[in-house]
Design an enzyme around this catalytic site. Structure first.
Site, PDB file in Angstrom:
ATOM      1  N   HIS A   1    -129.414  -1.660  17.148  1.00  0.00           N
ATOM      2  CA  HIS A   1    -130.318  -2.385  18.031  1.00  0.00           C
ATOM      3  C   HIS A   1    -131.561  -1.540  18.300  1.00  0.00           C
ATOM      4  O   HIS A   1    -131.449  -0.336  18.494  1.00  0.00           O
ATOM      5  CB  HIS A   1    -129.623  -2.701  19.355  1.00  0.00           C
ATOM      6  CG  HIS A   1    -130.530  -3.327  20.376  1.00  0.00           C
ATOM      7  ND1 HIS A   1    -130.881  -4.653  20.311  1.00  0.00           N
ATOM      8  CD2 HIS A   1    -131.162  -2.786  21.458  1.00  0.00           C
ATOM      9  CE1 HIS A   1    -131.688  -4.913  21.341  1.00  0.00           C
ATOM     10  NE2 HIS A   1    -131.875  -3.800  22.041  1.00  0.00           N
TER      11      HIS A   1
ATOM     12  N   ASP B   1    -133.352 -15.702 -18.592  1.00  0.00           N
ATOM     13  CA  ASP B   1    -134.008 -17.001 -18.563  1.00  0.00           C
ATOM     14  C   ASP B   1    -133.664 -17.887 -19.750  1.00  0.00           C
ATOM     15  O   ASP B   1    -133.967 -19.080 -19.734  1.00  0.00           O
ATOM     16  CB  ASP B   1    -135.535 -16.826 -18.526  1.00  0.00           C
ATOM     17  CG  ASP B   1    -136.021 -16.231 -17.217  1.00  0.00           C
ATOM     18  OD1 ASP B   1    -135.188 -15.877 -16.371  1.00  0.00           O
ATOM     19  OD2 ASP B   1    -137.250 -16.119 -17.038  1.00  0.00           O
TER      20      ASP B   1
END
EC number: 1.8.1.4
Length: 470
Positions: A449, A317
């Protein structure tokens, strides 16, 4: 009398034990360096203690609470009750403490010396650590290399001093009860996430945002999904609202704000201010070094994180770029490699994902179609909705989409996901963008799937002009 002030020699010192600092320390130790890490507060930094981790714990608790009250699946419930004291205890003891103690164990495993205290630099090679327990106790250290990972702190705005019922994000995460009424000033990542969490836990929330929209770093159609969800939760979102002042009693806080020339007031149990964060680069003696501090208090560094002082590095940061924990960790690894002599080590933000844990989740990587156009690239956006995804339908979470941004030759340059599991789905797309993959590579990859990840494959099919399930 200053205790123990004879300078001791250390090879590499890391200041700050957040996701940038502790990763840098461990990686440096793995590369053969003798490392010391200095932390003034708690091991794990803001992220693990009062940021990323505890906020996701409260978000999850809110989701569980809402799920207990849903009957759309034919499940009848007598109703859920919330013991918020237990919720906070779980967050603190089972989540935060587990992770922070794990980080401390990893540091010790790598034989990294842990020192608690405040760092003050004397010059490019010397610093003093003031003890956290005594103002008179200090120890000076001579270092070969230094990595600064001191993070950031919440910005306090005029007339909203963090005290009593006006809190920052840390205070917001540690409320003793779910407020009946909560005002959140600032609709960025933190504000939007915690507003949604407390709304799910039963609070009525008002977001005051000074700009025309919340979540300005995401595309409009993604933000609209979050706004729709917030509205369904009863959250009031007021944009163009400038907070003026707060007045407290023992029981509530009244917030005065303006929209244009019109002044309004709202009374709540708490007001949480989340308007941004300030880098922790002051009051540590950087002025006595060759380190250059640029705009907004950020330290200027090169692609390795190296400052103007060749042996001092800065990450996270306190340097330019998005304030993201994973960005800090990545930069920490690069700095550790550079210190260890790897001249090729360099940061590359091409595949830097950003995630917001709202309802629905938002995630993005690379560039958007608009950004590509600004760069002179000819691209197309291929979008597949979760409304056509079998797994999303079974989860009853069909709002959202996967969108791929690709060039004329099919190279993936960006992607956005809004919907269930976006924070996890972005990983595949980050790899694809970072590796310069083609949409055909994704389309030819067999996806299990039924899964949410199939939406990524379907979006690739659309990019190739051969859609299947839409």
């Amino acid at each position: 009398m200053v205790v123990g002030d004879f300078a001791e020699e250390r090879e590499t010192i890391v200041v700050g034990s957040g996701p940038g600092g502790y990763v840098a320390a461990i990686h440096a130790a793995e590369l053969g360096q003798k490392v010391m890490i200095v932390e003034r507060d708690e091991i794990g930094g803001v992220c693990l203690n009062v940021g990323c981790i505890p906020s996701k714990a409260l978000i999850n608790a809110g989701h569980r609470y809402q799920a207990m009250q849903a009957d759309q699946f034919g499940i009848t419930s007598t109703g859920a009750t919330l013991d918020f004291t237990k919720t906070q205890a779980w967050k603190d003891n089972e989540v935060v403490k587990r992770l922070t103690s794990g980080v401390e164990m990893l540091l010790k495993k790598h034989k990294i010396e842990i020192v608690k205290g405040e760092v003050y630099l004397h010059d490019n090679h010397k610093l003093r650590v003031m003890s956290e327990t005594s103002d008179s106790a200090a120890q000076s250290y001579q270092f070969d290399n230094l990595i600064l990972a001191t993070g950031s702190r919440p910005i306090e705005i005029p007339n909203f001093k963090f005290a009593g019922r006006v809190v920052d994000s840390t205070g917001g995460l540690n409320l003793k009860e779910v407020p009946k009424e909560l005002v959140v000033i600032g609709g960025g990542y933190i504000g939007a996430e915690l507003a949604g969490a407390y709304a799910n836990l039963g609070a009525h929330v008002t977001i005051l945002e000074g700009t025309p929209s919340i979540l300005p770093n995401f595309e409009k159609d993604m933000v609209e999904l979050v706004l729709k969800s917030l509205k369904e939760k009863g959250v009031a979102v007021i944009t163009g609202a400038m907070a003026q002042k707060s007045e407290q009693t023992d029981h509530d806080v009244t917030v005065t704000y303006k929209v244009g020339d019109d002044e309004h007031t709202i009374t709540a149990d708490y007001c949480m201010v989340t308007v941004g964060r300030r880098p922790n680069t002051d009051e540590m003696g950087l002025e006595y070094t060759d380190v250059v501090i640029g705009q907004r208090g950020l330290i200027e560094v090169d692609q390795q994180g190296r400052t103007a002082a060749p042996n001092i590095f800065a990450i996270g940061d306190i340097v330019a770029g998005a304030a993201l924990a994973h960005k800090s960790s990545f930069e920490g690894k690069v700095a550790a490699e550079a210190i260890s002599g790897d001249a090729s080590a360099a940061v590359d933000y091409l595949g830097m994902p950003a995630v917001c844990y709202t309802d629905p989740e938002l995630a993005t990587v690379g560039i958007t179609k608009a950004e590509a156009t600004e760069k002179g690239l000819h691209v197309k956006a291929s979008k597949f909705p979760f409304a056509a995804n079998g797994r999303a339908i079974t989860l009853a979470e069909t709002d959202g989409f996967v969108r791929l941004v690709s060039t004329d030759d099919g190279t993936l340059v960006g992607a956005q996901v809004a919907g269930p599991g976006a924070s996890d789905l972005i990983a595949e797309l980050t790899l694809a963008v970072n590796s310069g993959m083609n949409v055909e590579d994704i389309a030819l990859t067999i996806h299990a799937h039924p899964t949410l990840a199939e939406a990524t494959m379907e979006a690739a099919d659309i990019a190739l002009g051969m859609p299947t399930n839409i």
